[in-house]
Design a protein around this motif. Sequence first.
Motif, PDB file in Angstrom:
ATOM      1  N   TYR A 299      -3.195  -3.443   4.559  1.00 24.83           N
ATOM      2  CA  TYR A 299      -3.409  -4.366   3.421  1.00 24.83           C
ATOM      3  C   TYR A 299      -4.454  -5.620   3.547  1.00 24.83           C
ATOM      4  CZ  TYR A 299      -1.776  -6.730  -0.316  1.00 24.83           C
ATOM      5  OH  TYR A 299      -1.561  -7.524  -1.370  1.00 24.83           O
ATOM      6  N   TYR A 300      -4.268  -6.228   5.269  1.00 25.90           N
ATOM      7  CA  TYR A 300      -4.510  -7.471   5.830  1.00 25.90           C
ATOM      8  C   TYR A 300      -5.958  -7.455   6.017  1.00 25.90           C
ATOM      9  CZ  TYR A 300      -4.561 -10.894   9.115  1.00 25.90           C
ATOM     10  OH  TYR A 300      -4.123 -12.542   9.319  1.00 25.90           O
ATOM     11  N   TYR A 301      -6.409  -5.972   6.349  1.00 26.33           N
ATOM     12  CA  TYR A 301      -7.726  -6.157   6.520  1.00 26.33           C
ATOM     13  C   TYR A 301      -8.211  -6.349   5.308  1.00 26.33           C
ATOM     14  CZ  TYR A 301     -12.767  -4.379   8.278  1.00 26.33           C
ATOM     15  OH  TYR A 301     -14.119  -4.179   8.259  1.00 26.33           O
TER      16      TYR A 301
ATOM     17  N   ASN B 160       2.768   5.143   9.002  1.00 18.77           N
ATOM     18  CA  ASN B 160       3.449   3.844   9.397  1.00 18.77           C
ATOM     19  C   ASN B 160       3.338   2.527   8.646  1.00 18.77           C
ATOM     20  OD1 ASN B 160       1.369   2.706  10.911  1.00 18.77           O
ATOM     21  ND2 ASN B 160       1.358   4.660  11.867  1.00 18.77           N
ATOM     22  N   LEU B 161       3.884   1.629   9.532  1.00 16.80           N
ATOM     23  CA  LEU B 161       4.010   0.038   8.610  1.00 16.80           C
ATOM     24  C   LEU B 161       2.541  -0.198   9.442  1.00 16.80           C
ATOM     25  CD1 LEU B 161       5.058  -2.120   7.441  1.00 16.80           C
ATOM     26  CD2 LEU B 161       6.535  -2.206   9.495  1.00 16.80           C
ATOM     27  N   ILE B 162       1.847  -0.191  10.342  1.00 13.66           N
ATOM     28  CA  ILE B 162       1.261  -1.078  10.635  1.00 13.66           C
ATOM     29  C   ILE B 162       0.004  -0.350  10.386  1.00 13.66           C
ATOM     30  CG2 ILE B 162      -0.547  -1.147  12.930  1.00 13.66           C
ATOM     31  CD1 ILE B 162       2.235  -0.182  15.179  1.00 13.66           C
TER      32      ILE B 162
ATOM     33  N   LYS C 157      -1.943 -13.551  -0.270  1.00 13.17           N
ATOM     34  CA  LYS C 157      -1.385 -12.315  -0.778  1.00 13.17           C
ATOM     35  C   LYS C 157      -1.051 -11.753  -0.201  1.00 13.17           C
ATOM     36  CE  LYS C 157      -5.193 -11.458  -3.978  1.00 13.17           C
ATOM     37  NZ  LYS C 157      -4.616 -11.783  -4.898  1.00 13.17           N
ATOM     38  N   ALA C 158      -0.368 -13.007   0.840  1.00 14.86           N
ATOM     39  CA  ALA C 158       1.003 -12.970   2.044  1.00 14.86           C
ATOM     40  C   ALA C 158       2.152 -12.000   1.118  1.00 14.86           C
ATOM     41  CB  ALA C 158       1.130 -13.356   3.096  1.00 14.86           C
ATOM     42  N   ARG C 159       2.904 -12.945   0.403  1.00 17.29           N
ATOM     43  CA  ARG C 159       3.072 -12.812  -0.393  1.00 17.29           C
ATOM     44  C   ARG C 159       4.329 -10.608  -0.701  1.00 17.29           C
ATOM     45  NH1 ARG C 159       7.049 -15.125  -4.157  1.00 17.29           N
ATOM     46  NH2 ARG C 159       5.241 -17.305  -3.414  1.00 17.29           N
TER      47      ARG C 159
ATOM     48  N   ILE D 152       6.374   3.425   1.602  1.00 13.22           N
ATOM     49  CA  ILE D 152       4.359   2.777   1.788  1.00 13.22           C
ATOM     50  C   ILE D 152       4.022   4.256   1.623  1.00 13.22           C
ATOM     51  CG2 ILE D 152       4.350   0.931   3.261  1.00 13.22           C
ATOM     52  CD1 ILE D 152       4.761   2.517   5.641  1.00 13.22           C
ATOM     53  N   PRO D 153       3.467   4.511   0.538  1.00 18.21           N
ATOM     54  CA  PRO D 153       3.347   6.095  -0.056  1.00 18.21           C
ATOM     55  C   PRO D 153       1.598   6.093   0.612  1.00 18.21           C
ATOM     56  CG  PRO D 153       4.533   4.579  -1.694  1.00 18.21           C
ATOM     57  CD  PRO D 153       4.179   4.138  -1.101  1.00 18.21           C
ATOM     58  N   ASN D 154       1.407   6.852   1.100  1.00 17.37           N
ATOM     59  CA  ASN D 154      -0.070   6.964   0.849  1.00 17.37           C
ATOM     60  C   ASN D 154      -0.853   5.995   2.810  1.00 17.37           C
ATOM     61  OD1 ASN D 154      -1.413   8.512  -1.321  1.00 17.37           O
ATOM     62  ND2 ASN D 154      -1.036   7.039  -2.293  1.00 17.37           N
TER      63      ASN D 154
END
Length: 160
Positions: free
Chosen positions: A52-54, A44-46, A69-71, A39-41
Motif C-alpha cells: 500500500y505504501y509503495y 501478512n501485515l508487512i 493516504k495514511a488515514r 487484510i484480504p489478498n
Amino acid sequence: MAPEYAMEGIFSVKSDVYSFGVLLLEVVSGIKISSVDRIPNYPNLIVYVSKYYYLQSKGFKCLVLFEGKARDLVDKCIVENCLLDEASLCIHMGLLCVQEKPEDRPFMSSVVFNLENGCPTLPAPNHPAYFAQRNCDMVQMREDIMNSMNTVTLTAIEGR
C-alpha cells in the motif's frame, strides 16, 4: 521474529529493530502481523502495508502524497484522534525497521530519536523481508494460507 534469526539462527541488535518495526506497524494499523482475515489478498501485515505504501507513494519517492493516504492504514479506533503526519512517520519508520537486510535497518537509537523528534528526511525503505523475494500471485497465496488453517482440533484419548 527477524527473518535472519528464523531462517539461519543469526541474532543481532538489528533483530530487535525488526521486531520493533512489526510492533509499530501493528499498533498503528490495529492489525496483528498474521491477521490474514483482516487484510484480504495479502499474506501478512508487512506485505499489506509495504504494498500500500509503495503504491501510494509512487515507489517511496513522494512521501508527502502518502501522508494524505495514511488515514486508510491507521486503526479506525484511533484515526480521528491522531495526527496523520505522526502516523505516517510511524508507518515509514516501521517499514525501515522491517527491511530484508539487517544492515539496511536503522539502529534502535535512531528509531527512537526520529519518532520523538520527527524527521522529514527519512530514507526511502527498501522492500521488506519476504516481500522482495516473492513473485507469486497474492490471491493464490491467500488461498493457500486459508486452506492450511485448521480451526478444529480433535483429540482422541485411548488407553494402552
